[in-house]
Design an enzyme around this catalytic site. Structure first.
Site, PDB file in Angstrom:
ATOM      1  N   HIS A   1       0.819  -1.225   0.000  1.00  0.00           N
ATOM      2  CA  HIS A   1       0.000   0.000   0.000  1.00  0.00           C
ATOM      3  C   HIS A   1       0.846   1.264   0.000  1.00  0.00           C
ATOM      4  CE1 HIS A   1      -4.046  -1.841   0.783  1.00  0.00           C
ATOM      5  NE2 HIS A   1      -3.247  -2.873   0.958  1.00  0.00           N
TER       6      HIS A   1
ATOM      7  N   ASP B   1       3.302   9.383  -0.591  1.00  0.00           N
ATOM      8  CA  ASP B   1       2.121   8.599  -0.211  1.00  0.00           C
ATOM      9  C   ASP B   1       1.900   7.521  -1.266  1.00  0.00           C
ATOM     10  OD1 ASP B   1      -0.204   7.838   1.123  1.00  0.00           O
ATOM     11  OD2 ASP B   1      -0.792   9.917   1.496  1.00  0.00           O
TER      12      ASP B   1
HETATM   13  P1  ADP Z   1      -3.488   6.538   5.127  1.00  0.00           P
HETATM   14  O1  ADP Z   1      -3.966   5.182   4.812  1.00  0.00           O
HETATM   15  O2  ADP Z   1      -1.993   6.716   5.038  1.00  0.00           O
HETATM   16  O3  ADP Z   1      -3.994   7.068   6.436  1.00  0.00           O
HETATM   17  P2  ADP Z   1      -5.273   7.438   2.977  1.00  0.00           P
HETATM   18  O4  ADP Z   1      -5.548   8.836   2.536  1.00  0.00           O
HETATM   19  O5  ADP Z   1      -5.031   6.478   1.871  1.00  0.00           O
HETATM   20  O6  ADP Z   1      -4.043   7.529   4.001  1.00  0.00           O
HETATM   21  O7  ADP Z   1      -6.501   6.880   3.799  1.00  0.00           O
HETATM   22  C1  ADP Z   1      -6.957   7.520   4.957  1.00  0.00           C
HETATM   23  C2  ADP Z   1      -8.364   7.061   5.283  1.00  0.00           C
HETATM   24  O8  ADP Z   1      -8.645   7.404   6.634  1.00  0.00           O
HETATM   25  C3  ADP Z   1      -9.413   7.737   4.420  1.00  0.00           C
HETATM   26  O9  ADP Z   1     -10.424   6.828   4.102  1.00  0.00           O
HETATM   27  C4  ADP Z   1      -9.904   8.873   5.309  1.00  0.00           C
HETATM   28  O10 ADP Z   1     -11.251   9.196   5.101  1.00  0.00           O
HETATM   29  C5  ADP Z   1      -9.738   8.294   6.702  1.00  0.00           C
HETATM   30  N1  ADP Z   1      -9.455   9.383   7.670  1.00  0.00           N
HETATM   31  C6  ADP Z   1      -8.405  10.184   7.712  1.00  0.00           C
HETATM   32  N2  ADP Z   1      -8.538  11.105   8.711  1.00  0.00           N
HETATM   33  C7  ADP Z   1      -9.701  10.856   9.317  1.00  0.00           C
HETATM   34  C8  ADP Z   1     -10.445  11.445  10.406  1.00  0.00           C
HETATM   35  N3  ADP Z   1     -10.018  12.493  11.097  1.00  0.00           N
HETATM   36  N4  ADP Z   1     -11.615  10.915  10.717  1.00  0.00           N
HETATM   37  C9  ADP Z   1     -12.070   9.877  10.046  1.00  0.00           C
HETATM   38  N5  ADP Z   1     -11.457   9.310   9.012  1.00  0.00           N
HETATM   39  C10 ADP Z   1     -10.287   9.762   8.642  1.00  0.00           C
HETATM   40  C1  G6P Z   2      -1.409   3.219   6.018  1.00  0.00           C
HETATM   41  C2  G6P Z   2      -0.780   1.852   5.940  1.00  0.00           C
HETATM   42  C3  G6P Z   2      -1.737   0.797   6.493  1.00  0.00           C
HETATM   43  C4  G6P Z   2      -2.198   1.187   7.886  1.00  0.00           C
HETATM   44  C5  G6P Z   2      -2.791   2.600   7.880  1.00  0.00           C
HETATM   45  C6  G6P Z   2      -3.176   3.056   9.276  1.00  0.00           C
HETATM   46  O1  G6P Z   2      -2.475   3.247   5.151  1.00  0.00           O
HETATM   47  O2  G6P Z   2      -0.419   1.566   4.595  1.00  0.00           O
HETATM   48  O3  G6P Z   2      -1.100  -0.466   6.525  1.00  0.00           O
HETATM   49  O4  G6P Z   2      -3.175   0.264   8.365  1.00  0.00           O
HETATM   50  O5  G6P Z   2      -1.845   3.492   7.348  1.00  0.00           O
HETATM   51  O6  G6P Z   2      -2.081   2.924  10.164  1.00  0.00           O
HETATM   52  P1  G6P Z   2      -2.099   1.972  11.446  1.00  0.00           P
HETATM   53  O7  G6P Z   2      -0.676   1.889  11.900  1.00  0.00           O
HETATM   54  O8  G6P Z   2      -3.007   2.669  12.416  1.00  0.00           O
HETATM   55  O9  G6P Z   2      -2.665   0.628  11.029  1.00  0.00           O
END
Ligand code: ADP
Ligand code: G6P
Length: 466
Positions: A157, A365
């Site tokens: 990912h 990212d």
């Molecule tokens: P990562 O997986 O690195 O966190 P992504 O942008 O691919 O980054 O995915 C983040 C996910 O988490 C999205 O579906 C987003 O809506 C959710 N998210 C991020 N911040 C919040 C928040 N404050 N409250 C709820 N959902 C959140």
């Molecule tokens: C990114 C990573 C995921 C992970 C997510 C949230 O999307 O690629 O593997 O699950 O962040 O992070 P956490 O450490 O809370 O699982």
């Protein structure tokens, strides 16, 4: 149809409401499994004094989750250690933050072995096994050692870094070799796939063996780029819910005569939040006439707080947000709102929908699903503008966003100005192109492409002469 077994460190069992939010990987996998009646195996998020391998199983909406608890030492050495203090910073090009500790490596191997030993009895001969993310790279090797012959795929990912960066990892060759126990390995973009290929060809002494096939370490595998997407149909449904509408109305009312600029990210140093805050500060400094016309809202729930680098970035952001408001606020008005809470997904959809500008500026990212959610939430007749980092995987698909260098507060400030002054016709044109992509390359397309590739892989991997 073969059964699909998905394995990831983080598991988000579908709930009756299904609206809570837990990061990109878990959201996508919940959506991907829904139609498969598959098994989802991973960590419960809990610790136990001694590892037992006891499974807690639950079936909701046709998806069975099988979860195991880990020991405290596993949490330290595997999750907080090798995964989040070694591989995460390294794969996001932060070699300055990457820590190398022998105990981390041992914990990583141990937990991968524990995952394999606990999963092994659940595997039937025809199952397709799909392993996710940097926490579990050696899982196929462990399963093979236990005699598992099934087709096993791996999806990363996060970015796969350039070989000049990857080779700074002690024992990098061992980790790369573990990839060759999979039949298919997938990356978010062609750029990351190529970076892996370049490592295999230039560092590991491997060779190409057909289109997207590589051989090295006496084995061969298929590679591919499979960009992850949103559950677009589900997102469209959610936008129409009462909660989403109420939140949109609330935010619209809170920004009368002003434009809302929004950012939503886990509080992670890879997300470029510091540079983004500085970019907004510069925008305010450079544009006194526009100051009272904007409100920036940054939502950033805390993440991985046991790791020092996350506590440090949090402290810096607290200070910076205070400085910006201290400098520019008036008695009746403040330019910046910074909140560390989690919101429900439907509420987030409403917030995106009320915004004129989405600021998604990670320094690196793998994909970034927030960018896609912002696009999916816009009103087709009066859409907002997405400002997107060139270094997010999503930039390869959302080419009509305003693409910026996230390291440059100047570029971010200029992009905010450009977005705010963009006429409606241009906003619609850019949004339409992005929205078409979000709809077309959604989570179902991602799953079907990967599972199709895995199902098409040879069942018995031939041993190559080495
Ligand atoms: P990562 O997986 O690195 O966190 P992504 O942008 O691919 O980054 O995915 C983040 C996910 O988490 C999205 O579906 C987003 O809506 C959710 N998210 C991020 N911040 C919040 C928040 N404050 N409250 C709820 N959902 C959140
Ligand atoms: C990114 C990573 C995921 C992970 C997510 C949230 O999307 O690629 O593997 O699950 O962040 O992070 P956490 O450490 O809370 O699982």
């Amino acid at each position: 149809m073969s059964r699909l077994i998905v394995v990831s460190n983080r598991v988000n069992p579908p709930s009756a409401a299904g609206e809570e939010s837990v990061g990109g990987l878990a959201m996508a996998l919940a959506a991907a499994l829904r139609e498969y009646s598959g098994l989802w195996f991973g960590w419960s998020g809990r610790t136990t004094p001694e590892f037992t391998g006891q499974l807690s199983m639950q079936t909701v909406d046709g998806v069975t989750t099988a979860l195991i608890d880990l020991e405290e030492a596993d949490l330290d050495e595997y999750y907080n250690g090798y995964a989040n203090r070694t591989l995460w910073p390294l794969f996001h090009y932060r070699t300055d933050l990457a820590a190398y500790d022998r105990a981390f490596g041992e914990g990583y191997s141990r937990v991968n072995r524990r995952f394999a030993e606990t999963l092994r009895p659940l595997i039937a001969p025809d199952d397709l096994i799909w392993v996710h993310d940097y926490h579990l790279i050696p899982l196929a090797r462990e399963l093979r050692m236990l005699g598992v012959k099934n087709r096993i795929g791996f999806f990363l990912h996060v970015p796969w870094p350039a070989h000049q960066v990857f080779t700074t990892l002690p024992r990098h060759s061992q980790l790369a070799e573990a990839m060759f126990d999979y039949d298919v390995v997938g990356f978010q973009t062609e750029e990351y796939r190529q970076a892996f290929e370049e490592y295999v060809l230039f560092v590991a002494g491997g060779a190409q063996s057909g289109a997207e096939r590589l051989q090295a370490f006496g084995r061969s595998l298929r590679t591919g780029a499979f960009p992850i997407g949103l559950d677009a149909a589900e997102f469209a449904r959610m936008l129409k819910t009462a909660r989403a509408r109420r939140m949109r109305d609330l935010m619209t009312a809170a920004t009368v005569f002003r434009h809302l600029v929004v950012g939503v990210d886990r509080l992670d140093y890879s997300k470029g939040l510091e540079e983004r805050f500085l970019g907004f500060e510069r925008f305010l400094a450079d544009n006194p006439d526009l100051r009272r016309e904007v409100l920036m809202l940054q939502i950033a729930p805390v993440s991985r707080e046991s790791v020092g680098a996350y506590r440090e970035i949090r402290a810096r952001l607290d200070a910076l947000s205070g400085r910006i408001n201290g400098e520019f606020s008036d008695v009746d008005w403040a330019p910046f709102r910074y909140v560390n809470r989690n919101y429900r997904r439907d509420e987030l959809a409403g917030i995106y929908g009320a915004a004129r500008v989405g600021l998604v500026t990670p320094l690196r990212d793998g994909m970034n699903l927030v960018a896609k959610e912002f696009v999916a939430a816009q009103n087709p007749e009066d859409p907002g503008v997405l400002i997107l980092s060139r270094f997010a995987g999503a930039a390869r698909q959302l080419k009509d966003a305003i693409l910026v260098n996230p390291n440059s507060p100047e570029e971010i400030a200029e992009a905010i100005k450009q977005a705010l002054s963009m006429d409606k016709a241009e906003r619609i044109r850019r949004w339409r192109a992005s929205f078409d992509n979000v709809q077309r390359e959604d989570v179902t397309a991602w799953r079907d492409a990967f599972v199709g590739a895995l199902a098409g892989a040879r069942e018995r991997r031939p041993a190559l002469a080495s």
